[in-house]
Design a protein around this motif. Structure first.
Motif, PDB file in Angstrom:
ATOM      1  N   ILE A  22       0.843  -1.192   0.000  1.00 15.00           N
ATOM      2  CA  ILE A  22       0.000   0.000   0.000  1.00 15.00           C
ATOM      3  C   ILE A  22       0.882   1.247   0.000  1.00 15.00           C
ATOM      4  CG2 ILE A  22      -1.916  -1.170   1.136  1.00 15.00           C
ATOM      5  CD1 ILE A  22      -1.049   0.317   3.742  1.00 15.00           C
ATOM      6  N   GLU A  23       0.239   2.400  -0.131  1.00 13.78           N
ATOM      7  CA  GLU A  23       0.970   3.665  -0.079  1.00 13.78           C
ATOM      8  C   GLU A  23       1.859   3.702   1.145  1.00 13.78           C
ATOM      9  OE1 GLU A  23      -1.285   7.177  -2.375  1.00 13.78           O
ATOM     10  OE2 GLU A  23      -2.155   6.635  -0.447  1.00 13.78           O
ATOM     11  N   LYS A  53      -9.945   0.626   2.515  1.00  9.57           N
ATOM     12  CA  LYS A  53      -9.137   1.340   3.509  1.00  9.57           C
ATOM     13  C   LYS A  53      -7.880   1.988   2.939  1.00  9.57           C
ATOM     14  CE  LYS A  53     -10.363  -1.615   7.412  1.00  9.57           C
ATOM     15  NZ  LYS A  53      -9.864  -2.617   8.353  1.00  9.57           N
ATOM     16  N   TYR A  54      -7.297   1.388   1.894  1.00  8.68           N
ATOM     17  CA  TYR A  54      -5.969   1.791   1.435  1.00  8.68           C
ATOM     18  C   TYR A  54      -5.920   1.989  -0.070  1.00  8.68           C
ATOM     19  CZ  TYR A  54      -4.760  -0.347   5.938  1.00  8.68           C
ATOM     20  OH  TYR A  54      -4.701  -0.690   7.260  1.00  8.68           O
ATOM     21  N   LYS A  55      -4.910   2.722  -0.483  1.00  5.52           N
ATOM     22  CA  LYS A  55      -4.558   2.813  -1.900  1.00  5.52           C
ATOM     23  C   LYS A  55      -3.561   1.684  -2.162  1.00  5.52           C
ATOM     24  CE  LYS A  55      -3.414   5.172  -5.832  1.00  5.52           C
ATOM     25  NZ  LYS A  55      -3.856   4.438  -6.949  1.00  5.52           N
TER      26      LYS A  55
END
Length: 103
Positions: A22-23, A53-55
């Motif tokens: 993730i990022e 929830k995430y990129k």
């Protein structure tokens, strides 16, 4: 991050391990719900939670005691998800990055 990925693969052996990056270049291990040891499949609910929830920057998995050459399934899914696939060999951790833009 490589140490975390290796530890996850080690804990999943002899099954393929999988997860996402993730990022912020953080690795999140995921449960492999595939029926065999030589493929991976994310738990659908877990993957949806991660997407919410995430990129997600990349999909990560290993080929256990095999080359890190992408399978046709790897290539197809990489293209559909439009995310890079980080394919490691385990245990030596050689990395092959498949870029969906190049498919």
């Amino acid at each position: 991050m490589i140490d975390e990925i290796y530890k996850h693969f080690e804990s999943e052996y002899p099954r393929e391990g999988c997860g996402v990056i993730i990022e912020g270049d953080k690795f999140i291990p995921c449960k492999n719900v595939a029926e065999d040891n030589y493929s991976f499949k994310f738990c659908p609910n877990e993957y949806i939670d991660l997407v919410m929830k995430y990129k997600i920057k990349a999909i990560v998995h290993d080929h256990v005691e095999a080359a890190n050459t992408p399978s046709q399934t790897d290539l197809d899914n990489c293209k559909v998800l439009n995310l890079p696939y980080y394919i490691f060999t385990y245990p030596d951790m050689s990395l092959n990055i498949v870029d969906p833009k190049e498919l």
